[in-house]
Scaffold this active site. Sequence first.
Site, PDB file in Angstrom:
ATOM      1  N   GLY A  41       1.056  -0.751  -0.166  1.00  0.00           N
ATOM      2  CA  GLY A  41      -0.157  -0.340   0.509  1.00  0.00           C
ATOM      3  C   GLY A  41       1.284   1.112  -0.384  1.00  0.00           C
ATOM      4  O   GLY A  41       1.971   0.599   0.899  1.00  0.00           O
ATOM      5  N   ARG A 101       0.722  -4.986  -5.123  1.00  0.00           N
ATOM      6  CA  ARG A 101       1.601  -6.352  -4.436  1.00  0.00           C
ATOM      7  C   ARG A 101       1.858  -7.661  -4.645  1.00  0.00           C
ATOM      8  O   ARG A 101       0.774  -8.578  -4.009  1.00  0.00           O
ATOM      9  CB  ARG A 101      -0.629  -6.515  -3.498  1.00  0.00           C
ATOM     10  CG  ARG A 101      -0.987  -5.247  -2.202  1.00  0.00           C
ATOM     11  CD  ARG A 101      -1.413  -5.453  -1.192  1.00  0.00           C
ATOM     12  NE  ARG A 101      -2.343  -4.054  -0.690  1.00  0.00           N
ATOM     13  CZ  ARG A 101      -1.829  -3.738   0.270  1.00  0.00           C
ATOM     14  NH1 ARG A 101      -1.089  -4.191   0.883  1.00  0.00           N
ATOM     15  NH2 ARG A 101      -2.992  -2.885   0.456  1.00  0.00           N
ATOM     16  N   ASP A 150       5.546  -5.209   5.768  1.00  0.00           N
ATOM     17  CA  ASP A 150       6.046  -7.277   6.128  1.00  0.00           C
ATOM     18  C   ASP A 150       6.082  -7.460   4.343  1.00  0.00           C
ATOM     19  O   ASP A 150       7.040  -8.466   4.742  1.00  0.00           O
ATOM     20  CB  ASP A 150       5.467  -6.814   7.165  1.00  0.00           C
ATOM     21  CG  ASP A 150       4.693  -7.231   7.437  1.00  0.00           C
ATOM     22  OD1 ASP A 150       3.824  -6.398   6.258  1.00  0.00           O
ATOM     23  OD2 ASP A 150       2.964  -8.291   7.459  1.00  0.00           O
ATOM     24  N   THR A 202       4.882   2.105   6.031  1.00  0.00           N
ATOM     25  CA  THR A 202       2.784   1.745   6.441  1.00  0.00           C
ATOM     26  C   THR A 202       2.443   2.810   7.984  1.00  0.00           C
ATOM     27  O   THR A 202       3.249   3.294   8.449  1.00  0.00           O
ATOM     28  CB  THR A 202       2.640  -0.099   7.113  1.00  0.00           C
ATOM     29  OG1 THR A 202       1.348  -0.195   7.331  1.00  0.00           O
ATOM     30  CG2 THR A 202       4.207  -0.370   8.096  1.00  0.00           C
ATOM     31  N   ASP A 254      -0.163   1.208   9.448  1.00  0.00           N
ATOM     32  CA  ASP A 254      -0.321   0.916  10.152  1.00  0.00           C
ATOM     33  C   ASP A 254       1.049   0.425  11.041  1.00  0.00           C
ATOM     34  O   ASP A 254       0.190   0.495  12.489  1.00  0.00           O
ATOM     35  CB  ASP A 254      -0.466  -0.908   9.662  1.00  0.00           C
ATOM     36  CG  ASP A 254      -1.162  -0.809   8.348  1.00  0.00           C
ATOM     37  OD1 ASP A 254      -2.005   0.132   8.225  1.00  0.00           O
ATOM     38  OD2 ASP A 254      -1.574  -1.684   7.717  1.00  0.00           O
ATOM     39  N   ASP A 261       3.000  -1.302  12.021  1.00  0.00           N
ATOM     40  CA  ASP A 261       2.815  -2.586  12.546  1.00  0.00           C
ATOM     41  C   ASP A 261       4.441  -3.173  12.499  1.00  0.00           C
ATOM     42  O   ASP A 261       4.549  -4.685  12.449  1.00  0.00           O
ATOM     43  CB  ASP A 261       1.493  -3.607  12.475  1.00  0.00           C
ATOM     44  CG  ASP A 261       1.561  -3.483  11.050  1.00  0.00           C
ATOM     45  OD1 ASP A 261       2.470  -2.586   9.834  1.00  0.00           O
ATOM     46  OD2 ASP A 261       0.911  -4.256  10.071  1.00  0.00           O
ATOM     47  N   ARG A 309      -5.358  -3.049   9.496  1.00  0.00           N
ATOM     48  CA  ARG A 309      -5.576  -4.516   9.684  1.00  0.00           C
ATOM     49  C   ARG A 309      -5.526  -4.811  10.608  1.00  0.00           C
ATOM     50  O   ARG A 309      -6.566  -4.911  11.537  1.00  0.00           O
ATOM     51  CB  ARG A 309      -4.353  -4.648   8.990  1.00  0.00           C
ATOM     52  CG  ARG A 309      -3.907  -5.147   7.203  1.00  0.00           C
ATOM     53  CD  ARG A 309      -2.862  -5.910   6.976  1.00  0.00           C
ATOM     54  NE  ARG A 309      -2.990  -5.722   5.468  1.00  0.00           N
ATOM     55  CZ  ARG A 309      -2.599  -5.724   4.702  1.00  0.00           C
ATOM     56  NH1 ARG A 309      -4.368  -6.439   4.233  1.00  0.00           N
ATOM     57  NH2 ARG A 309      -2.338  -5.578   3.656  1.00  0.00           N
TER      58      ARG A 309
END
Length: 342
Positions: A10, A71, A102, A125, A127, A129, A171
């Site tokens: 993304g 992706r 990741d 990201t 996110d 994460d 996510r």
Amino acid sequence: MRVACLTGGGDCPGLNAVIRGLVRTVHNAGGETIGLLEGWRGAIEGNFIELDPMQTDEILPKGGTILGSSRTNPYKDATVVAKVVQSFKDLKLDCLVAIGGDDTLGVASKLYSDHQLPTIGCPKTIDNDLSSTDFTFGFDTCLNTVQDAVDKLRTTAESHRRVIVVEVMGRHAGWITCFSGIACAADAIMVPEEEVDLDVVCERLKQRRAAGKTYGIVMVSEGAKLKGDELTTKDGDIDEFGHVSLGGVGTRIAKLIEDKTGIETRDVTLGHLQRGGSPSAYDRVLGTRLGIHAGQLATKGDFGKMVALRGLHIVAVPLADAVHEMRTLPPSFMDEAREFLK
Ligand code: F6P
């Protein structure tokens, strides 16, 4: 030295800052840089553009990535991995810097361990994460976007005496939800790390209304789960890395809140708005620093590493460690947020 870079997964604000930092650093050391187009697809097909410091100087404030992203997962098929290895030779590369989350970094790590390709990773990201780094660039800009949206939604919530449920990305990690929930003084924060007890939330919303607060803001992660419930998914679509497309839990929760409390409730899914726009000052600086350090690793020949933020400093960590496991939100952050969720 000829260094390639690519941006995978993304998009997020700050990718162009990394590219600019990398290109400048490699150039200053006497090397040259190319950009592979659309993530690993560019590495498979050998599609690239030349990058130079003049051309990349203006890209710092631009959102997204000038290289395009996808992706694409070369590891879906062994023959495709062989194409990446071949492109590496054909393009006469000395190093490949993969800028991604990741999944993208997982591919870079395997290419390093399985094929000894000289790869370097740079964590990206919204996110937040990724293991082995304190923060990823993109996260701060995303939080500012969410904060701006919720500040606007608050006026409608207040005028109409409503509860507004705001579904955010991230996510299976609650970083965006928890941090934006704190920044927006939310009345409830629902993260994937904790099963949601809707009765508790509804009771709080009713108590706050009785105490005089005429509206409510509920922040919910796209990956949040109600007690005893399944994950809510959009259409069951799975991407090349095996991730299911999330979304829709906010709508479900808004309906349940309205039914249980009798308070008029609406929901808003912020979706891809959260990945867009010009990077914040923090993300411009972090992205630039990571790009510079990735360039320095490349010119030193220090491969199989990921550049990472630790405290105030950029360090190099083993790529394999960084992609080992997803970093969920540590419980202490929700414990802090809970002071305002009583
Ligand atoms: O990983 C970044 C992210 O924006 C997630 O928060 C979200 O679930 C996902 O990507 C959406 O992916 P896509 O752009 O493929 O719909």
